[in-house]
Scaffold this motif. Structure first.
Motif, PDB file in Angstrom:
ATOM      1  N   SER A 145       0.821  -1.210   0.000  1.00 24.77           N
ATOM      2  CA  SER A 145       0.000   0.000   0.000  1.00 24.77           C
ATOM      3  C   SER A 145       0.855   1.260   0.000  1.00 24.77           C
ATOM      4  N   LYS A 146       2.089   1.159   0.516  1.00 28.15           N
ATOM      5  CA  LYS A 146       2.987   2.316   0.562  1.00 28.15           C
ATOM      6  C   LYS A 146       3.800   2.482  -0.719  1.00 28.15           C
ATOM      7  N   LEU A 147       3.989   1.388  -1.469  1.00 28.33           N
ATOM      8  CA  LEU A 147       4.810   1.425  -2.673  1.00 28.33           C
ATOM      9  C   LEU A 147       3.974   1.748  -3.905  1.00 28.33           C
ATOM     10  N   PRO A 148       4.600   2.268  -4.948  1.00 34.57           N
ATOM     11  CA  PRO A 148       3.858   2.506  -6.187  1.00 34.57           C
ATOM     12  C   PRO A 148       3.526   1.186  -6.883  1.00 34.57           C
ATOM     13  N   SER A 149       2.524   1.225  -7.729  1.00 36.34           N
ATOM     14  CA  SER A 149       2.125   0.026  -8.477  1.00 36.34           C
ATOM     15  C   SER A 149       3.217  -0.362  -9.463  1.00 36.34           C
ATOM     16  N   GLY A 150       3.246  -1.609  -9.798  1.00 36.98           N
ATOM     17  CA  GLY A 150       4.205  -2.077 -10.789  1.00 36.98           C
ATOM     18  C   GLY A 150       5.245  -2.993 -10.176  1.00 36.98           C
ATOM     19  N   MET A 151       6.470  -2.811 -10.607  1.00 38.38           N
ATOM     20  CA  MET A 151       7.556  -3.712 -10.227  1.00 38.38           C
ATOM     21  C   MET A 151       7.826  -3.762  -8.720  1.00 38.38           C
TER      22      MET A 151
END
Length: 91
Positions: free
Chosen positions: A68-74
């Motif tokens: 939830s804290k990280l951006p979407s994707g890799m």
């Protein structure tokens, strides 16, 4: 072997729920509670099932909280991959 498959299947299903609801707590509960029920059905001891379920809940909650804290994707997929390896082979 059956429990291994069920663990990975429940992780995939709880990730799918996380994508829809974006709630780490609910997704982690959906991951750990069915595994506890399956563990009891398979005949494991009650205290072992509770401790294992608590550990799996904590790992899944940290995983979904990080996602939830990280951006979407890799970055999100790398956290999910590391969690899948930990759940599958360590616990």
């Amino acid at each position: 072997m059956l429990f291994f498959i069920i663990k990975l299947l429940m992780l995939a299903l709880s990730y799918k729920l996380y994508l829809v609801k974006k709630e780490p707590y609910f997704s982690a509960l959906l991951f750990s509670i069915p595994l506890a029920i399956v563990g009891l059905i398979m005949g494991h001891e009650l205290i072992g099932v509770f401790i294992g379920s608590a550990i799996l809940f904590a790992i899944a909650f940290v995983c979904f909280l990080l996602m939830s804290k990280l951006p979407s994707g890799m970055p999100e997929y790398s956290v999910l991959g590391v969690t899948a390896v930990i759940v599958a082979f360590v616990i």
